[in-house]
Each structure stands twice: as C-alpha cells, then as structure tokens.
Design an enzyme around this catalytic site. Structure first.
Site, PDB file in Angstrom:
ATOM      1  N   ASP A 220       0.807  -1.221   0.000  1.00  0.00           N
ATOM      2  CA  ASP A 220       0.000   0.000   0.000  1.00  0.00           C
ATOM      3  C   ASP A 220       0.840   1.272   0.000  1.00  0.00           C
ATOM      4  O   ASP A 220       0.287   2.363  -0.137  1.00  0.00           O
ATOM      5  CB  ASP A 220      -0.922   0.027   1.223  1.00  0.00           C
ATOM      6  CG  ASP A 220      -2.028  -1.009   1.141  1.00  0.00           C
ATOM      7  OD1 ASP A 220      -2.255  -1.537   0.035  1.00  0.00           O
ATOM      8  OD2 ASP A 220      -2.653  -1.298   2.174  1.00  0.00           O
ATOM      9  N   ARG A 265      -5.988  -0.198   1.986  1.00  0.00           N
ATOM     10  CA  ARG A 265      -6.853  -0.271   3.170  1.00  0.00           C
ATOM     11  C   ARG A 265      -7.117   1.119   3.755  1.00  0.00           C
ATOM     12  O   ARG A 265      -8.250   1.510   3.994  1.00  0.00           O
ATOM     13  CB  ARG A 265      -6.198  -1.181   4.206  1.00  0.00           C
ATOM     14  CG  ARG A 265      -7.004  -1.393   5.460  1.00  0.00           C
ATOM     15  CD  ARG A 265      -6.242  -2.294   6.414  1.00  0.00           C
ATOM     16  NE  ARG A 265      -6.085  -3.624   5.854  1.00  0.00           N
ATOM     17  CZ  ARG A 265      -6.958  -4.613   6.022  1.00  0.00           C
ATOM     18  NH1 ARG A 265      -8.056  -4.399   6.725  1.00  0.00           N
ATOM     19  NH2 ARG A 265      -6.748  -5.797   5.493  1.00  0.00           N
ATOM     20  N   ARG A 377      -0.322  -8.596  -6.030  1.00  0.00           N
ATOM     21  CA  ARG A 377       0.709  -8.741  -5.003  1.00  0.00           C
ATOM     22  C   ARG A 377       1.416 -10.099  -5.054  1.00  0.00           C
ATOM     23  O   ARG A 377       2.404 -10.305  -4.345  1.00  0.00           O
ATOM     24  CB  ARG A 377       0.110  -8.531  -3.613  1.00  0.00           C
ATOM     25  CG  ARG A 377      -0.726  -9.679  -3.088  1.00  0.00           C
ATOM     26  CD  ARG A 377      -1.216  -9.387  -1.690  1.00  0.00           C
ATOM     27  NE  ARG A 377      -1.672 -10.593  -1.003  1.00  0.00           N
ATOM     28  CZ  ARG A 377      -2.100 -10.627   0.248  1.00  0.00           C
ATOM     29  NH1 ARG A 377      -2.148  -9.515   0.945  1.00  0.00           N
ATOM     30  NH2 ARG A 377      -2.486 -11.753   0.803  1.00  0.00           N
TER      31      ARG A 377
END
Length: 485
Positions: A220, A265, A377
């Site tokens: 992230d 997130r 990922r």
C-alpha cells in the site's frame, strides 16, 4: 553490571537547526565490544570503488527543499559499509523472517540478504524462519545459502512462508537466544516493524549481542518517512492490466462502466498512481477523499454526466474508500490476526448501488466489475523493484555488521538510510488530498473533488506550518533527548 543506557530516542543537535535522529548501536549497552576490519577491504569487487566506506558523520536530510532562512531539519544516518565491523564472519548466525501479506520483491530481499552476507562478509550460517513470527517457536527453520536462493527472485511470494500475528516476544527472544542467532532481519509492514521494535527492546534488556534490523514492506506504500516501499512499482504496473481490461469492456458496451477495485486499506497510493499511469480512468476513489452518492455533486450525478458525454467510463476504487457509506461505525468491525480491521467489500456494494441507481431511473448501463486485489501482489517484482530490493538488503546487512540495531533500512530522498523504529511506527503515510499529486490526478480524470470549501479548509488546517517545504505534510517530532556531539 551497569544498567543499559536510556531507551529514549538518540537525538543529536547541530548548528543551523540540524537534527540527527540516530539509531541504536550495540555499544550503547555493550560498550566493550571489540571491532574488526571490514572484510570488504580485501574484496576484489570493491577494490576499484573510491570512498566505498561511509563516513561516520554522513547523514541524509528528511526534506531536501527548505527556505533559505529555515532550519536544516531532521536527518538520518546514511546507510552503507563501515571500515570497522562488530561481528567476525565465523561468528555470525543470521536469520530472516517475513511477516504479513505478500508483496512483490519478498524473495528478492531474501536472496540479497543471503547473498550480501555470504559474498561480502563470508557468513556461512543463515536461517529462514518458517511462517512468520510464530515460526521462531512453532516451526522448523530453513537453512539458506546462495544455492538455495539463486533464482527465487523470479518467483512471487516468499520461499520461507509468512503469516499474520503470532508475536510472542519472550518466546521469540528465547528462541533467538537458544539458537545462538545474533543477526535478525525482519521483513514486514508497520505492524511487523512494531513487533521488531519490541523484540529489539527485549534483546537490549537482556543485553544480548544481537542486531535487529527491519526491512519495510507494504504494497500500500503507507509506511512513513521512506520514499516508497518495495513492490509498489510492480503493483502499480500490474494494476494496469485490470484497468486496461476494464477500459476495453467499457468502450465495447453502451453506457459501459469498467469498475476496478485495488488494494489500499487506509492509503490510496496504488489507486492514485495506477490511475495516473493509465490515463484511461475517469474517476478514482480513495480512503483519504470522502465522497457521497446522491444529490448534486455526488458520484451518481458525475457518472450520469460522464456517460452522457462519452458513452463509457472507468472507475478505480481503493478497498478502503467509502467504508463510511456502508456502515455508520467501524467500532464493531472484526480484526485480523495482525490487528487490522477487516473491511467490508465496498467494491461489490458500490457496483451494486450504481446498478440499482440506474435501474431505478430506468437508464441503460452495463457495468463490469474487476477485482485483481491479490493478483497484483502475488507476482514477481519488476526490474525497478528488484534493484530497489537489492539496495535495501545490502544496506540492512552493512548496518548489522557495523553494529547498528533497532532500525529500519529505507530510502529517503534517493539515499539509503537507517531510520529508528519509532519513526516508522509512529504514524501512517496517507495521500494528502490538498497536495499537488492529488490535484494532478483530478486534472487527469476531470472528476470532481467531492469536497466542499469547508472540507478543503479543514484539510489544510490539519497540515502543520513549517519552514520545510514538501508536497505533503511535514511532521518533526519533538526532541526528547539531546546528545552533544
């Protein structure tokens, strides 16, 4: 036996507002440790390098743009090999552990830590801890050498396994002590780095000659201080596949909408950079930028207008965006084993809400929902990330051999540095929606900001005034301890 020195941060003040946020060293609590010549002095690969060893006073500024009358600001110790080391090659017993979610480049970091220890410093004993933190006390270890890790950088994932949670400080340090491990390389995100900090404190309390080194990992890109986290470039590149597919689907249907949900997130960096890289996206929604659905200036109105003008559109959504629209309170949201909130699937909810809105208003619309969340990922790192992982790993090894401990190896303003754990774990790196980069995105997509004047003014108020300039907010923690140099 004398007690260890204070556990407070090491701060060195200098002229012109210079502040060095230094990292701990083994001699802080083991002052009589002997030193040895660095084996790199006899390494033919480095014989042609001028000034290969880093000067003891070299430091890297956290912010490179300053006012002419402003202070020099916070600096970090520059990473790299030192002339003297605190471990002999035969003495070193190193271990590597990976924790948390997957990220492109994990295997590259493992490979380069092993290669650096082996080829640069002649270390023979290196272990992989199987399955994250709990592997220290619950599983067998995996012997690592240059042959084992030879081609692992071409694979996604991590060859030594990973997991969330499982952090039991005493059991972990007991295992380190019982196995005779004296260098611990911990690869993980902010939660993992907090765990590494606790492990370091317990090791210091026990006065063990063990270097604890963190290598920051998060797809992230939400770890503070550092320029970026490894694997981020690969994730943005891989996200292009999903966005391109969404664009093709949208163009091929009447009032077509390509809807892509990406990771993010609490920070929308992947969504923002993937949008900027694509140039096919019409709307990017991230956690940092609130939005609403109904009424004037809302998302539904924008979608209707864009479809009317262009006949199709692409929406990119970070997984943490719009959570407030789904539930009034996040307090009852369950947690995963690492303490992260388990977010509801806003992508499915929002795509269905868009369908319901158009059905209610009897408007034709074709929406295709694409969720490549885990695909981006699980891939091997690209060339850029491979180079970055190599530098991070080599810097981590150089620091441990030089006796530094309790730090994270990270890139700051293009230079490798050693950053104290508390700077990595004290906050989170978020997209600043009053920043130039977000303005560039709005200019690219031509979407509304979904912010009123009040929201914008409140956002700006949150940014501290400082003589140091940067695209984002600047936060210099107060000096808690002064060391005269």
């Amino acid at each position: 036996m004398s007690s260890p020195r204070s556990n407070k941060p090491k701060i060195v003040n200098g002229p012109g507002g210079y502040i060095l946020q230094d990292v701990p060293h083994l001699i802080d609590y083991l002052p009589d440790l002997p030193t040895y010549p660095n084996p790199l002095q006899d390494n033919p690969a480095y014989s042609v390098v001028k000034q290969y060893f880093v000067h003891a006073d070299d430091s890297v500024p956290e912010k490179v743009v300053v006012h002419k009358d402003g202070p020099r600001g916070v600096h970090f110790r520059r990473a790299g090999p030192r002339q003297k080391v605190y471990f002999e090659s035969d003495e070193v017993h190193a271990c590597i552990v990976t924790c948390g979610g997957l990220c492109p480049g994990l295997n590259t970091v493992i490979r380069e830590v092993v290669s650096s220890l082996s080829y640069m410093y002649g270390v023979k004993r290196i272990l992989g801890i199987d399955g994250g933190y709990r592997g220290f006390y619950a599983k067998n270890t995996i012997p690592l050498n240059s042959k084992v890790v030879n081609d692992i950088h071409k694979r996604g994932g991590t060859i030594i396994g990973t997991s969330r949670g499982g952090h039991d400080t005493n059991k972990i340090v007991d295992s380190i002590q019982d196995r005779g491990i004296n260098q611990v390389y911990i690869i993980g995100g902010d939660g993992t780095q907090r765990g590494a900090s606790v492990i370091f404190e317990e090791i210091r309390r026990r006065r063990l000659k063990v270097a604890v080194v963190g290598i920051p990992k998060t797809i992230d890109n939400d770890i503070p201080v550092i320029d970026k986290s490894f694997g981020f470039d690969t994730a943005v590149e891989e996200a292009q596949r999903a966005i391109n597919a969404a664009h093709v689907e949208a163009e091929s249907n009447e009032n077509g909408i390509g809807f892509v949900k990406l990771m993010g997130r609490y920070s929308g960096y992947i969504a923002m950079y993937a949008t900027l890289a694509s140039r096919d996206v019409d709307c990017c929604l991230i956690p940092e930028s609130p939005f609403y659905l109904e009424g004037e200036g809302g998302l539904f109105e924008f979608i209707e207008r864009r479809l009317k003008d262009h006949g199709h559109m692409v929406i990119v959504l970070a997984e943490g965006a719009g959570q407030d629209l789904m539930c009034k309170s996040m307090e009852s949201t369950p947690m995963d084993a690492s303490g992260n909130k388990l977010l509801k699937d806003v992508g499915l909810w929002l795509s269905q809400s868009i369908k319901d809105h158009f059905k209610k208003n009897k408007m034709v619309m074709n929406l295709k929902y694409i969720d490549p969340t885990y695909m981006i990922r699980a891939v091997p790192s690209n060339a850029s990330d491979n180079v970055y992982c190599t530098l991070l790993a080599q810097s981590a090894v150089h620091g441990a051999m030089a006796g530094y401990t309790g730090y994270t190896s990270g890139l700051v303003n293009g230079r490798q540095t050693y950053i104290p754990f508390y700077r990595i774990t004290e906050t989170q790196n978020n997209v600043v929606i009053t920043d130039r980069m977000w303005a560039r995105l709005l200019s690219s997509t031509n979407q509304p900001s979904f912010l009123g004047p009040k929201d914008t003014s409140e956002e700006k108020k949150e940014l501290p005034e400082t003589p140091l300039l940067d695209d984002g907010a600047v936060d210099i923690p107060p000096v808690t301890k002064e060391v005269t140099k």
